[in-house]
Design an enzyme around this catalytic site. Sequence first.
Site: not given
Ligand code: AMP
Length: 216
Positions: A13, A88, A127, A162, A173
């Site tokens: 994404k 999400r 990554r 990360r 996740r």
């Molecule tokens: P990402 O970079 O999208 O993988 O997000 C990293 C982390 O941020 C996720 O594992 C969640 O802990 C939190 N997070 C990001 N976007 C959301 C969302 N829309 N709803 C809830 N938690 C989120």
Amino acid sequence: MNIILLGPPGAGKGTQSHKLVAERGMVQLSTGDMLRAARTSGTAMGKQVAAVMDAGELVTDEVVIGLIAEQLDTNPADTSFIFDGFPRTLVQADALGALLVSKGLKLDHVIEMRIDDDALVSRITGRFTCSKCGAVYHEATKRPAKDDVCDSCGKVHGFTRRKDDNEESLRTRLLAYYRDTSPLIGYYYAKGLLARVDGLGEIDAVAAEMGEILAR
Ligand code: AMP
């Protein structure tokens, strides 16, 4: 045009969002990036979500809906948004729908990036990203031309990994994805907005497939 990129962690994404930003001038709204920025700058909210993010759990709907509402308020009305990692949950999806309606905006496409779970582990654990521009790299499949220099913005020694890109967090996740986020596939299918791409393909091949969807 406003689109959602839907898919598990590691589906691509972020990578595809960066291409859309560079090639079409769209604006990427990644709640993950916003939350990481809040942590880095040490805000109260950033401190509050840190442990939840590291464990791979979802932060509360209220927090992320607030972040998106703020972005919709501050960007010009004619912006084309890519929602990356948001919504999400079904609560977030309803909230996004209401926010868009309140601004006279609409969703054009929801693109599900499909990829099998085995591929995710190697994608995620290899990554790394540029701390300045967010460009995404991979140890095996997408190294920068020069070690330690970002191809996109030229930042030297700026690569970071990360904290949640490890096997244990990834399991959590993925569970959160299947439990809370995958129901959105049916939700947007029923609204006639869903399209799918094969997220396992080469970056340019996936981008081409996405281009065809956006041209519809
Ligand atoms: P990402 O970079 O999208 O993988 O997000 C990293 C982390 O941020 C996720 O594992 C969640 O802990 C939190 N997070 C990001 N976007 C959301 C969302 N829309 N709803 C809830 N938690 C989120």
